[in-house]
Enzyme design. Sequence first.
Site, PDB file in Angstrom:
ATOM      1  CB  CYS A   3      16.607  -4.621  91.072  1.00 23.51           C
ATOM      2  SG  CYS A   3      15.119  -5.418  90.412  1.00 23.51           S
ATOM      3  CB  ALA A  39      28.641 -11.661  56.996  1.00 25.12           C
ATOM      4  CB  SER A  71      35.186 -18.067  66.598  1.00 26.37           C
ATOM      5  OG  SER A  71      34.588 -18.376  67.855  1.00 26.37           O
ATOM      6  CB  CYS A 106      14.632 -10.546  92.034  1.00 29.44           C
ATOM      7  SG  CYS A 106      14.422  -9.044  91.031  1.00 29.44           S
ATOM      8  CG  HIS A 147      26.293 -15.664  74.200  1.00 24.57           C
ATOM      9  ND1 HIS A 147      27.220 -15.808  73.185  1.00 24.57           N
ATOM     10  CD2 HIS A 147      26.188 -16.891  74.776  1.00 24.57           C
ATOM     11  CE1 HIS A 147      27.660 -17.063  73.170  1.00 24.57           C
ATOM     12  NE2 HIS A 147      27.040 -17.728  74.120  1.00 24.57           N
ATOM     13  N   GLY A 157      29.240 -16.209  60.624  1.00 23.73           N
ATOM     14  CA  GLY A 157      30.133 -15.328  61.363  1.00 23.73           C
ATOM     15  C   GLY A 157      30.463 -15.759  62.771  1.00 23.73           C
TER      16      GLY A 157
END
Length: 234
Positions: free
Chosen positions: A133, A216, A174, A117, A106, A172
């Site tokens: 950019c 966790a 969902s 670009c 992600h 961890g």
Amino acid sequence: MARKVILTGAGISAESGLPTFRDPKGLWARFDPMDLATPEAFARDPAKVQAFYNDRRAAARAAQPNPAHLALAQLQRARPDEVLLVTQNVDDLHERAGSTDALHVHGRLDEARCDSCAHRWPAPARMAAGDRCPACASGLARPAVVWFGEVPEHLDKVAEACSRCDLFVVIGSSGTVWPVAGLVDIAARAGAQTVEINLDPSVRAGAFDRVLAGPASVRVPEWVAQVLAGRFKL
């Protein structure tokens, strides 16, 4: 090729103080993602989107890796070339814990990219609506994260690894974000053993051979210790 694929989600960073997304107190319970996490939202109000991600970037930089991140880095060091670490998280806590070559499906908060670009570069602490950019000088700079409606990164490589692995572990997550939530099915069809480690069983818990419930920061170090000692059995 790595024979063990580990996928981490927001739950592993929650214990470092970073909010999750879909629980009752998560980010998307407080903010509308359609106003902040889509290409259309960025085109409509880039200043609002940049401000939201500036705050998230600052929070990520202030957070510290927790025992779960450290345990996974230990596992990678002990089993080089055997473990592929994949994360849905946009923070860099795995890297700061010592993990190498983590695939961020992600994207990453600490990177910026051009909306024209696709050039990438290290993100400054704060990004502004008019930033351009540095490569093409015409495209707008945006956070290098995957927004709603965009395709996750590295997905083909991750799916290929899952189709050849002998162990697939989700930590961890969902289990509600597709297509990443379907990776367990690819691993299972390949004959891999599948494990979920979550504070509470996810909506996809039934797809796993074994579910380890708990924080966790506790369960991951326990599991890594068992793996390294050769004592983890399904």
